[in-house]
Write an enzyme that holds these catalytic residues in place. Structure first.
Site, PDB file in Angstrom:
ATOM      1  N   SER A 146      44.818  55.222   9.973  1.00 36.57           N
ATOM      2  CA  SER A 146      44.972  53.766  10.007  1.00 36.57           C
ATOM      3  C   SER A 146      43.700  53.130  10.554  1.00 36.57           C
ATOM      4  O   SER A 146      42.636  53.308   9.977  1.00 36.57           O
ATOM      5  CB  SER A 146      46.201  53.390  10.842  1.00 36.57           C
ATOM      6  N   HIS A 169      46.401  53.199   5.864  1.00 36.78           N
ATOM      7  CA  HIS A 169      46.961  51.853   5.965  1.00 36.78           C
ATOM      8  C   HIS A 169      45.877  50.864   5.540  1.00 36.78           C
ATOM      9  O   HIS A 169      44.894  50.676   6.246  1.00 36.78           O
ATOM     10  CB  HIS A 169      47.392  51.549   7.402  1.00 36.78           C
ATOM     11  N   ASP A 208      52.877  56.299  13.221  1.00 36.54           N
ATOM     12  CA  ASP A 208      53.142  56.719  11.845  1.00 36.54           C
ATOM     13  C   ASP A 208      52.536  58.098  11.584  1.00 36.54           C
ATOM     14  O   ASP A 208      51.360  58.326  11.852  1.00 36.54           O
ATOM     15  CB  ASP A 208      52.560  55.697  10.861  1.00 36.54           C
TER      16      ASP A 208
END
Length: 354
Positions: free
Chosen positions: A172, A199, A298
């Site tokens: 991310s 992401h 995540d």
């Protein structure tokens, strides 16, 4: 506790006003100065030593790219680029990240200054996250580049859907720079297929995959629905939707499927969703899962599940992570077979594939 000192750089007075309002609503943040162009940004960065800089790109006198390059050379500072949600905006954003910026916030479509408040929470989260970063200066201090020239490359003539290992990479905040440290270092004859879950906004992922492809021996592209996983190919998940892997009964080909489910997913694409789906299509001992820099958790639980079932998992160390959130969660839950700085991960992947 001292406040996070932020320098705002933007040629629009309205944008500077809105950014100041967004940042100063958080009691942990203090805007110490604003700059109208890159020249002022450099002067104030050297004079005031801010903890974080928000940087516009298109400005008079000196643009943001030139300012980033100078600041990272003379006073390395976490820089967040405020970019346009367009293909051109994506290209300049990735150039800024290569020059040393740690992350970006994509401004919504429409009247930019009026809509900037739609991403207020993202701006606040990223400013607070990168302010604590230990990886920004250390990565910039590494003298060697992960690549030296663009590698002209097209899709392999004869796709090979058989491969020894499946490499899954979840990332991310700080991801583009981390991936540039890994993917270009992987050899073109690697007996593996690679899937990247980053992401990133939908309009950015194709441009990012194309840029990564320019510097890599492996073939890198944005994954298409129904596309097969192949030896020597790197697929980047499209932004804004979840990617799952599937294999039909009796057919030894793994394919990509995009799905809006599960709806409760916080991130799109979700690392957890993609990683877990891999366990349903390939033997766990053939999986190498890597969790890199990023906020939140995540991918952490999926790393635990992959490791428990016999897969090998690597978490990025705090030493190089721009934001040590996702990998830290994986480590704390017992989901990391190994913890490595980002610049050692490519070599380790090659060893594991052998």
């Amino acid at each position: 506790m001292s406040k996070i000192r932020v320098l705002i750089v933007d040629d629009s007075a309205l944008m500077r006003k809105y950014l100041r309002e967004i940042l100063e609503q958080d009691p942990e943040i203090e805007v110490i100065a604003v700059a109208r162009n890159g020249r002022e940004a450099v002067e104030k960065a050297l004079e005031l030593s801010p903890d974080v800089i928000t940087m516009d790109i298109n400005m008079p006198e000196m643009d943001g790219l030139t300012a980033i390059q100078y600041i990272m050379l003379h006073r390395p500072t976490p820089i967040i680029v405020i970019s346009s949600l367009t293909q051109k905006g994506a290209l300049t954003t990735f150039e800024a990240l290569e020059l040393g910026a740690v992350d970006y916030v994509a401004k919504p479509d429409g009247t930019v200054s009026l809509k900037i408040k739609e991403v207020a929470e993202e701006i606040l989260q990223k400013v607070k996250a990168v302010a604590k970063s230990r990886g920004v200066v250390r990565l910039k201090a590494r003298k060697e580049r992960p690549f030296v020239q663009e590698v002209p490359k097209t899709r392999p003539v004869s796709p090979d859907t058989s491969f020894k290992k499946l490499i899954l990479i979840g990332v991310s905040t700080g991801g583009p720079k981390a991936l540039m440290e890994i993917i270009p270092r992987l050899p073109g004859n690697l007996d593996a297929s690679v899937v990247i879950i980053q992401h990133m906004p939908e309009k950015f992922t194709a441009s990012f995959a194309a840029r990564l492809n320019n510097y890599s021996e492996l073939y890198v592209k944005e994954a298409e629905d129904g596309e097969s996983l192949e030896r020597g190919k790197v697929l980047v998940a499209r932004g804004g939707i979840n990617l799952k892997l599937e294999r039909k009964l009796g057919i030894n080909v793994v394919r990509v499927r995009y799905t809006p489910l599960p709806r409760e997913t916080i991130y799109w694409p979700s690392v957890d969703v993609a990683f877990r789906s891999a366990l349903t299509v390939i033997e766990p001992h053939r999986i190498i899962a890597v969790l890199l820099t990023g906020m939140g958790d995540d991918g952490a639980q999926a790393m635990v599940e992959i490791k428990q079932k016999g897969g090998y998992t690597i978490a990025e160390s705090e030493e190089t992570a721009v934001v040590w959130g996702m990998p830290r969660e994986a480590i704390e839950r017992g989901g990391a077979s190994e913890i490595l700085p980002v610049y050692q991960i490519a070599d380790r992947i090659v060893e594991l594939v052998r």
